[in-house]
Design an enzyme around this catalytic site. Structure first.
Site, PDB file in Angstrom:
ATOM      1  N   GLU A  87       0.489   3.788  -7.179  1.00  0.00           N
ATOM      2  CA  GLU A  87       0.233   4.746  -5.949  1.00  0.00           C
ATOM      3  C   GLU A  87       0.588   5.969  -6.123  1.00  0.00           C
ATOM      4  O   GLU A  87       1.150   6.755  -4.932  1.00  0.00           O
ATOM      5  CB  GLU A  87       0.707   4.121  -4.790  1.00  0.00           C
ATOM      6  CG  GLU A  87       0.322   2.536  -4.650  1.00  0.00           C
ATOM      7  CD  GLU A  87       0.780   1.821  -3.365  1.00  0.00           C
ATOM      8  OE1 GLU A  87       1.551   2.238  -2.745  1.00  0.00           O
ATOM      9  OE2 GLU A  87       0.205   0.664  -3.084  1.00  0.00           O
ATOM     10  N   GLU A 146      -4.113  -7.287  -6.731  1.00  0.00           N
ATOM     11  CA  GLU A 146      -3.689  -7.582  -5.292  1.00  0.00           C
ATOM     12  C   GLU A 146      -4.505  -8.464  -4.530  1.00  0.00           C
ATOM     13  O   GLU A 146      -4.252  -7.702  -3.377  1.00  0.00           O
ATOM     14  CB  GLU A 146      -2.778  -6.357  -4.799  1.00  0.00           C
ATOM     15  CG  GLU A 146      -1.787  -5.649  -5.776  1.00  0.00           C
ATOM     16  CD  GLU A 146      -0.865  -4.726  -5.256  1.00  0.00           C
ATOM     17  OE1 GLU A 146      -0.730  -4.807  -3.771  1.00  0.00           O
ATOM     18  OE2 GLU A 146       0.032  -4.296  -5.764  1.00  0.00           O
TER      19      GLU A 146
HETATM   20  C1  HAH Z   1       0.628  -2.720  -2.056  1.00  0.00           C
HETATM   21  N1  HAH Z   1       0.528  -1.345  -1.273  1.00  0.00           N
HETATM   22  C2  HAH Z   1       1.765  -2.668  -3.031  1.00  0.00           C
HETATM   23  O1  HAH Z   1       1.258  -2.156  -4.180  1.00  0.00           O
HETATM   24  C3  HAH Z   1       2.610  -3.835  -2.907  1.00  0.00           C
HETATM   25  O2  HAH Z   1       3.735  -3.773  -3.790  1.00  0.00           O
HETATM   26  C4  HAH Z   1       2.949  -4.587  -1.690  1.00  0.00           C
HETATM   27  O3  HAH Z   1       3.888  -5.821  -1.699  1.00  0.00           O
HETATM   28  C5  HAH Z   1       1.675  -4.458  -0.792  1.00  0.00           C
HETATM   29  C6  HAH Z   1       0.692  -3.882  -0.860  1.00  0.00           C
HETATM   30  C7  HAH Z   1      -0.834  -1.381  -0.610  1.00  0.00           C
HETATM   31  C8  HAH Z   1      -0.999  -0.281   0.460  1.00  0.00           C
HETATM   32  C9  HAH Z   1      -1.988  -0.321   1.212  1.00  0.00           C
HETATM   33  O4  HAH Z   1      -2.888  -1.110   1.066  1.00  0.00           O
HETATM   34  C10 HAH Z   1      -2.162   0.754   2.263  1.00  0.00           C
HETATM   35  C11 HAH Z   1      -1.220   1.611   2.625  1.00  0.00           C
HETATM   36  C12 HAH Z   1      -0.029   1.766   1.756  1.00  0.00           C
HETATM   37  C13 HAH Z   1      -0.007   0.777   0.776  1.00  0.00           C
END
Ligand code: HAH
Length: 331
Positions: free
Chosen positions: A134, A241
């Site tokens: 990210e 994911e």
């Molecule tokens: C993810 N971010 C991460 O990669 C993961 O490590 C965590 O457990 C959950 C989600 C996603 C995310 C999003 O969909 C929206 C805003 C911020 C982060």
């Protein structure tokens, strides 16, 4: 019960790996589902910086080790998640004793020592890593997120992380991983980042498409366009994911105790379309990981609305197959 079901891993054996994110609770509570259906695991939280090195130099690998051991004893591959991220990273990493930002050189040193220790420990056991998670900005014209990593080191924190991970395990496949990866503006920012790394000869082998999706968004056309655009960089793609939220991102309703039949049907259709598309791109998509396994536990119960139940998977709260499972299993 679940033993007589088709196994997702077998249904897609000629297409891609099927994976799930797990934690120390779910490797027990969802053990049978995991053993029956997946051949890849990701630690949902326990390989993140704050879990492996909460205090400088004191590494705590016990829970990550337990997840890796569980995977190995059931012949599952392990995806490593994640080495460098702006979240779930302790403050000490960026600060000196007085709470001031440290220098670029000191932070690079801390980043490298973390990556080396973690990647070396799991060399031969973790076959790929989400090296940077990210790093691209969501909104507006800004390209990279203004994280502490970037503020202190500069834009090259990304390539430094990949170089270091490659040195620690030259056999590991290295990924850049991000969300909202199918929305055209962010897709182009991610494309530009990965292209610039490839052009410089930085060892990056794949793009992780997180795929935190809803019943309607992103559209199938947007998903297809993103897959094609990323694949044009000559990298492999992992769906890292996957979940299909029953709610649109900005819908904060909290009145549902259970999904409606209509929602369950729409989710089934959506999953069928998504997996049909993945299968069409089986030459570039090598792995499809759900960010959980069954509706009894999901991070979406806490995000974006704290304490609102969601039901994003193929199995329900009792671990029974949902309509979506049967659609996917019969593709
Ligand atoms: C993810 N971010 C991460 O990669 C993961 O490590 C965590 O457990 C959950 C989600 C996603 C995310 C999003 O969909 C929206 C805003 C911020 C982060």
């Amino acid at each position: 019960m679940s033993q007589s079901l088709p196994s997702l891993r077998e249904v897609f054996a000629n297409d891609f790996r099927i994976g799930a994110a797990v934690n120390p609770v779910t490797i027990e509570s969802q053990k049978q589902l995991l053993i029956s259906h997946v051949n890849s695991l990701t630690a949902e939280n326990h390989m993140k910086f704050e879990h492996l090195q909460l205090e400088e130099g004191r590494f705590t690998f016990d829970i990550a080790d337990r997840i890796v051991d569980f995977a190995r004893s059931h012949h599952m591959a392990v995806r490593g998640h994640t080495l460098v991220w702006h979240n779930q990273t302790p403050d000490w990493v960026f600060q000196d004793g007085q709470g001031h930002f440290i220098s670029r050189d000191v932070l690079l040193e801390r980043m490298k020592s973390h990556i080396s220790a973690v990647v070396r420990r799991y060399k031969g056991k973790v076959y790929c890593w989400d090296v940077v998670n990210e790093a691209v900005a969501d909104e507006g014209s800004e390209w990279l997120r203004s994280s502490k990593w970037r503020q202190i080191i500069g834009d090259d924190f990304i390539e430094q992380a990949f170089l270091c991970a490659h040195e620690a395990d030259p056999d590991a496949l290295l990924f850049y991983n991000d969300y909202n990866e199918c929305f055209p503006k962010k897709r182009e920012k991610i494309y530009t980042l990965v292209k610039s790394l490839r052009d410089k000869g930085i060892p990056i082998h794949g793009i992780g498409m997180q795929a935190h999706w809803s019943l309607t968004r992103p559209s199938l056309d947007e998903i297809r366009a993103a897959i094609e655009r990323y694949a044009s960089l000559d990298v492999v793609l992992h769906i890292t994911e996957l979940d299909v939220s029953m709610f649109e991102f900005h819908d904060h309703r909290k009145d549902l105790a259970a999904p409606t039949n209509e929602m369950i049907e729409r989710q089934a259709e959506r999953y069928e379309q998504i997996f049909t598309l993945f299968k069409e791109y089986r030459d570039v998509i090598e792995s499809v990981t759900f960010w959980g396994m069954a509706d009894d536990y999901t991070w979406l119960d806490y995000f974006p609305v704290q304490g609102r139940k969601n039901w994003p998977f193929l199995f329900d709260e009792q671990h029974e197959p949902k309509s979506a499972f049967w659609r996917v299993a019969s593709i």
